[in-house]
Write a protein that holds these residues in place. Structure first.
Motif, short mmCIF file in Angstrom:
data_model
loop_
_atom_site.label_atom_id
_atom_site.label_comp_id
_atom_site.label_asym_id
_atom_site.label_seq_id
_atom_site.Cartn_x
_atom_site.Cartn_y
_atom_site.Cartn_z
N GLN A 205 53.64 18.62 10.30
CA GLN A 205 55.04 18.72 10.71
C GLN A 205 55.96 18.06 9.69
OE1 GLN A 205 56.21 20.27 13.52
NE2 GLN A 205 58.32 19.83 12.92
N ASP A 244 41.39 28.47 15.89
CA ASP A 244 42.56 28.01 16.65
C ASP A 244 43.49 27.19 15.78
OD1 ASP A 244 41.82 29.27 18.96
OD2 ASP A 244 40.84 27.52 19.84
N PHE A 245 42.90 26.31 14.98
CA PHE A 245 43.71 25.45 14.10
C PHE A 245 44.43 26.28 13.04
CE2 PHE A 245 43.90 22.50 10.38
CZ PHE A 245 44.84 21.63 10.91
N TYR A 247 45.28 29.46 13.27
CA TYR A 247 46.36 30.21 13.94
C TYR A 247 47.56 29.30 14.21
CZ TYR A 247 43.97 34.65 14.81
OH TYR A 247 43.38 35.88 14.66
N HIS A 248 47.28 28.07 14.60
CA HIS A 248 48.37 27.11 14.84
C HIS A 248 49.19 26.89 13.58
CE1 HIS A 248 50.45 23.57 16.38
NE2 HIS A 248 50.06 22.91 15.31
N ILE A 249 48.51 26.76 12.45
CA ILE A 249 49.22 26.56 11.18
C ILE A 249 50.07 27.78 10.85
CG2 ILE A 249 48.90 26.30 8.69
CD1 ILE A 249 46.47 24.61 9.25
N TYR A 251 51.41 30.16 12.88
CA TYR A 251 52.54 30.45 13.76
C TYR A 251 53.52 29.27 13.88
CZ TYR A 251 50.05 34.66 15.09
OH TYR A 251 49.42 35.88 15.06
N MET A 252 53.11 28.09 13.48
CA MET A 252 54.00 26.93 13.58
C MET A 252 54.57 26.49 12.24
SD MET A 252 54.23 26.26 16.77
CE MET A 252 55.06 24.69 16.65
N TYR A 253 53.88 26.74 11.13
CA TYR A 253 54.29 26.15 9.86
C TYR A 253 54.45 27.15 8.72
CZ TYR A 253 52.77 22.00 12.41
OH TYR A 253 52.61 21.03 13.36
N HIS A 327 41.29 26.73 23.62
CA HIS A 327 42.20 25.85 22.89
C HIS A 327 41.63 24.45 22.85
CE1 HIS A 327 45.33 28.87 22.49
NE2 HIS A 327 45.02 29.23 23.71
N PRO A 329 41.29 20.96 21.11
CA PRO A 329 42.13 20.21 20.17
C PRO A 329 41.35 19.84 18.93
CG PRO A 329 41.44 18.83 21.99
CD PRO A 329 41.00 20.21 22.33
#
Length: 330
Positions: A205, A244-245, A247-249, A251-253, A327, A329
């Motif tokens: 972030q 999952d990690f 995909y998180h990167i 769509y978020m970053y 999901h 963590p």
């Protein structure tokens, strides 16, 4: 020759423990404090903690010891078993070390990178056999510390987070180079990959807000490490959390900023991984169906089953519902 130069005092571990302990007591407001209380309104420092931090850094730089040795000694305050460090207050000591080491010049804090490389080569992360416990639980420093089951890798992970949390963005900007030039050639096992994701994940972030270029470089480095692990390991046990990690990167970053580099890497991965990452590459339906068929044929050939169960298992692999990841963590 000056006689003072013949007898150079080399501080031991006790000295560094007392030095950090003084800062910890000052920040905790211990009374009577190590430093006298005064009217801070007209003082050079805004509070006792800032005064203690400044004095500690000046004292460390005045030592007749190389900066690398001082940095390693500060890390050893919590990485080695020290009788002067209370176990119940270990996080406060890590926080104090992070404050001190990031306020010093680069030779003092760059040694943390060497510690991380050393941990990456430890048997706990280089072994391809499964750990005795769930790896994400073993990397949870708080739970492991409270149960007296901590490992060196969890200590280094927590200390790195403490140091990087207090680092300036200029200091953090060295992490992409550290990943691509130092850690990427070392990462070969799934546990090493998960460790790197745990190491850098909490700071994504901040990279996105303050250094977007670094965020994109880190995103590409993550896929390059995954490619190396995919080629080295015969079996991957944690593909779903890894995907999952990633995909998180996305769509978020990063979005589609690194799409071109990432697509080339994903196309070289094993079919099961390509199937899970198909929404990152936006692969065609033909490529997706062929990957699903390959996964189904591999699973059916490795485990002989009746024809009806084989059909049901292959359809389950090809169905969209199976693409949903748990999901977990990171």
């Amino acid at each position: 020759m000056n006689p003072r130069e013949d007898n150079v005092w080399i501080p031991d571990d006790t000295y560094y423990c007392k030095l950090i302990g003084r800062l910890v007591d000052t920040m905790a407001g211990k009374s009577p404090g190590p430093f006298p209380n005064c009217d801070w309104r007209f003082n050079e420092f805004p509070n006792p903690a800032a005064h203690a931090l400044h004095v500690t850094c000046v004292e460390l730089m005045a030592l007749a010891v190389p900066g690398k040795d001082v940095g390693n000694a500060l890390l050893n305050v919590v990485l080695k078993s020290q009788p002067l460090v209370p176990r119940e207050n270990i996080t406060a000591w890590m926080n104090a070390i992070g404050l001190v080491i990031t306020a010093l010049p680069e030779p003092y804090w760059i040694v943390l990178h060497d510690r991380i490389v050393s941990v990456m080569g430890s048997p706990a992360l280089t072994s391809e056999t499964e750990w005795a416990g769930y790896p994400f639980a073993l990397l949870d420093f708080t739970a492991c510390h409270q149960s007296y089951s901590e490992m060196n890798c969890s200590y280094v992970l927590a200390l790195a987070h403490a140091v990087w949390h207090h680092s300036s963005i200029g200091q953090l900007s060295l992490i992409p180079k550290f990943l691509s030039e130092t850690l990427k050639p070392v990462v070969q096992t799934e546990f090493q990959l998960l460790y790197v994701y745990h190491l850098v994940g909490p700071f994504l972030q901040r990279f996105q807000q303050e250094r977007t270029r670094c965020m994109l470089e880190i995103g590409v480095a993550f896929y390059e490490m995954l490619q190396a692990v995919d080629q080295h390991c015969q079996h991957l046990s944690y593909m779903d959390p890894i995907c999952d990690f990633l995909y998180h990167i996305k769509y978020m970053y990063t979005g589609d900023s690194v799409k071109e580099q990432v697509e080339k890497i994903i196309m070289t991965l094993r079919p099961a991984m390509k199937l899970r990452l198909r929404f990152i590459t936006h692969s065609s339906k033909i490529e997706t169906s062929s990957a699903a068929a390959t996964v189904a044929s591999t699973s059916s050939s490795s485990t002989p089953q009746p024809p009806t169960s084989s059909l049901s298992s292959s359809s389950a692999v090809a169905s969209p519902s199976s693409a949903q990841h748990a999901h977990t963590p990171i």
